[in-house]
Design a protein around this motif. Sequence first.
Motif, mmCIF file in Angstrom:
data_model
loop_
_atom_site.group_PDB
_atom_site.id
_atom_site.type_symbol
_atom_site.label_atom_id
_atom_site.label_comp_id
_atom_site.label_asym_id
_atom_site.label_seq_id
_atom_site.Cartn_x
_atom_site.Cartn_y
_atom_site.Cartn_z
ATOM 1 N N ARG A 81 1.123 -1.205 -0.044
ATOM 2 C CA ARG A 81 -0.030 0.026 -0.090
ATOM 3 C C ARG A 81 0.693 1.788 -0.106
ATOM 4 N NH1 ARG A 81 -3.212 -3.537 3.073
ATOM 5 N NH2 ARG A 81 -2.327 -1.745 5.815
ATOM 6 N N PHE A 82 2.619 1.240 0.866
ATOM 7 C CA PHE A 82 2.897 1.984 1.109
ATOM 8 C C PHE A 82 2.854 2.657 -0.446
ATOM 9 C CE2 PHE A 82 7.713 3.764 0.557
ATOM 10 C CZ PHE A 82 7.199 4.874 1.552
ATOM 11 N N MET A 83 3.922 1.835 -1.614
ATOM 12 C CA MET A 83 4.479 1.543 -2.216
ATOM 13 C C MET A 83 3.878 2.098 -3.838
ATOM 14 S SD MET A 83 7.878 0.903 -2.448
ATOM 15 C CE MET A 83 8.379 1.028 -4.453
ATOM 16 N N GLU A 84 2.099 1.791 -3.243
ATOM 17 C CA GLU A 84 1.065 2.016 -4.330
ATOM 18 C C GLU A 84 0.516 3.293 -4.488
ATOM 19 O OE1 GLU A 84 -2.058 -0.746 -3.739
ATOM 20 O OE2 GLU A 84 -1.136 -2.012 -4.856
ATOM 21 N N LYS A 85 0.980 4.145 -3.765
ATOM 22 C CA LYS A 85 0.520 5.541 -3.215
ATOM 23 C C LYS A 85 1.759 6.437 -2.822
ATOM 24 C CE LYS A 85 -1.109 8.316 1.003
ATOM 25 N NZ LYS A 85 -1.168 8.660 2.363
ATOM 26 N N HIS A 86 2.768 6.032 -3.059
ATOM 27 C CA HIS A 86 3.556 7.059 -2.868
ATOM 28 C C HIS A 86 4.936 6.464 -4.080
ATOM 29 C CE1 HIS A 86 3.159 8.389 1.201
ATOM 30 N NE2 HIS A 86 3.258 7.533 1.545
ATOM 31 N N PHE A 87 4.539 5.632 -4.777
ATOM 32 C CA PHE A 87 6.295 4.976 -5.480
ATOM 33 C C PHE A 87 5.133 4.443 -7.290
ATOM 34 C CE2 PHE A 87 8.219 5.875 -2.029
ATOM 35 C CZ PHE A 87 9.718 6.850 -2.431
ATOM 36 N N PRO A 88 4.691 4.750 -7.185
ATOM 37 C CA PRO A 88 3.563 3.832 -8.023
ATOM 38 C C PRO A 88 4.116 3.445 -9.292
ATOM 39 C CG PRO A 88 2.364 5.629 -8.072
ATOM 40 C CD PRO A 88 3.202 6.104 -7.219
ATOM 41 N N ASP A 89 4.460 4.728 -9.949
ATOM 42 C CA ASP A 89 5.476 4.981 -11.336
ATOM 43 C C ASP A 89 6.383 3.711 -11.227
ATOM 44 O OD1 ASP A 89 3.951 6.169 -12.379
ATOM 45 O OD2 ASP A 89 4.957 8.382 -12.193
ATOM 46 N N HIS A 90 7.410 3.519 -9.743
ATOM 47 C CA HIS A 90 8.656 2.702 -9.918
ATOM 48 C C HIS A 90 8.183 1.591 -9.973
ATOM 49 C CE1 HIS A 90 11.190 5.947 -9.754
ATOM 50 N NE2 HIS A 90 10.958 7.220 -8.702
ATOM 51 N N GLU A 95 7.937 -3.787 -11.691
ATOM 52 C CA GLU A 95 6.750 -5.224 -11.411
ATOM 53 C C GLU A 95 7.342 -5.613 -13.403
ATOM 54 O OE1 GLU A 95 3.968 -4.827 -8.144
ATOM 55 O OE2 GLU A 95 3.316 -4.254 -10.742
ATOM 56 N N THR A 96 6.804 -4.283 -13.578
ATOM 57 C CA THR A 96 7.736 -4.725 -15.153
ATOM 58 C C THR A 96 9.027 -5.144 -15.988
ATOM 59 O OG1 THR A 96 6.143 -2.773 -16.184
ATOM 60 C CG2 THR A 96 7.149 -3.344 -18.094
ATOM 61 N N HIS A 97 9.803 -5.127 -15.256
ATOM 62 C CA HIS A 97 11.187 -5.708 -15.070
ATOM 63 C C HIS A 97 11.666 -6.791 -14.202
ATOM 64 C CE1 HIS A 97 11.490 -2.482 -18.205
ATOM 65 N NE2 HIS A 97 10.365 -1.959 -17.858
ATOM 66 N N TYR A 98 10.661 -7.446 -13.897
ATOM 67 C CA TYR A 98 10.530 -8.307 -12.256
ATOM 68 C C TYR A 98 11.612 -8.817 -13.009
ATOM 69 C CZ TYR A 98 10.367 -10.822 -7.972
ATOM 70 O OH TYR A 98 10.925 -11.567 -6.982
ATOM 71 N N PHE A 99 12.228 -9.502 -14.091
ATOM 72 C CA PHE A 99 13.052 -10.628 -14.284
ATOM 73 C C PHE A 99 13.871 -9.972 -15.102
ATOM 74 C CE2 PHE A 99 8.795 -12.682 -13.683
ATOM 75 C CZ PHE A 99 8.828 -13.531 -12.899
ATOM 76 N N ALA A 100 14.779 -8.984 -15.167
ATOM 77 C CA ALA A 100 15.481 -8.515 -15.527
ATOM 78 C C ALA A 100 17.105 -8.820 -14.483
ATOM 79 C CB ALA A 100 15.798 -6.261 -15.661
ATOM 80 N N SER A 101 18.017 -8.541 -15.363
ATOM 81 C CA SER A 101 19.153 -8.928 -14.603
ATOM 82 C C SER A 101 20.443 -7.932 -14.602
ATOM 83 C CB SER A 101 20.015 -10.487 -14.552
ATOM 84 O OG SER A 101 19.920 -10.589 -15.848
ATOM 85 N N ILE A 102 21.377 -7.733 -13.764
ATOM 86 C CA ILE A 102 21.904 -6.679 -14.196
ATOM 87 C C ILE A 102 23.725 -7.416 -13.557
ATOM 88 C CG2 ILE A 102 23.224 -4.450 -13.226
ATOM 89 C CD1 ILE A 102 21.010 -3.283 -12.271
ATOM 90 N N LYS A 103 24.627 -7.383 -14.647
ATOM 91 C CA LYS A 103 25.397 -7.720 -14.456
ATOM 92 C C LYS A 103 26.374 -6.449 -13.358
ATOM 93 C CE LYS A 103 29.779 -10.182 -16.361
ATOM 94 N NZ LYS A 103 29.888 -11.393 -15.455
#
Length: 134
Positions: A81-90, A95-103
């Motif tokens: 709820r905190f994330m949805e209220k304060h950081f919906p875009d992030h 969630e869109t890039h949940y399976f991304a990876s960074i080396k």
Amino acid sequence: KSTKLKVTKVQDAVNKAIREHEEYCRVSDGRHEHAGGLTASHFFPVGGNSAFRFYPPNIHCQCLGHHGIHERKQDPFFYRRFMEKHFPDHLNFMETHYFASIKYTQEVLQTILSYAKEGDLHGLTGYIEELILQ
């Protein structure tokens, strides 16, 4: 010979920058009192998604009491709820890039460490997003 930069050292620096920037328990459920010192808490755990390990919108300052409630899943939805209220875009980005990876090469870790030591969380956010979108 230079020593190898460790992920834990970089994480400590990022967590310190988050705590210094936010200065108080941001993720409070409104029902429990604040307790204990401040910690940097990940919304998406780093074990499940290391791409967001150093992503400032995924890390928030919490007192140990509220962090414990989140970790023990006594109220698993208050952080969401905190994330949805304060950081919906992030939240949507994560969630869109949940399976991304960074080396996390030494160069990448050094760049992240530099952003953290400068307290430039906005710059660090953009840098991590660029790495994810590559």
